[in-house]
Design a protein around this motif. Structure first.
Motif: not given
Length: 71
Positions: A18-21, A35-38, A42-45
């Motif tokens: 839930g925190l990751a979402i 690019d920063r958002e990606h 990617a780090l969250i994934r």
């Protein structure tokens, strides 16, 4: 005791989902360069994949505890 702790660990790991979402939603709402958002997403994934591996390991411990208690 290990069995009970494994269940607690599994619950905490599920809570992290839930925190990751929430973090992904916040990041998506920021006006960051693409690019920063990606990179952040990617780090969250990647963290999600690590969490999933930990859930599997903890679930195996829980299952093992259940089998031992059933004997």
């Amino acid at each position: 005791m290990t069995f009970d702790r494994s269940e607690e660990i599994t619950e905490a790991l599920h809570d992290q989902e839930g925190l990751a979402i929430a973090m992904a939603n916040i990041i998506a709402g920021l006006d960051l360069p693409s690019d920063r958002e990606h990179v952040l997403l990617a780090l969250i994934r990647a963290q999600d994949q690590c969490r999933d591996r930990a859930i599997v390991a903890a679930s195996r411990i829980v299952q093992s505890g259940k089998e031992k208690r059933g004997r």
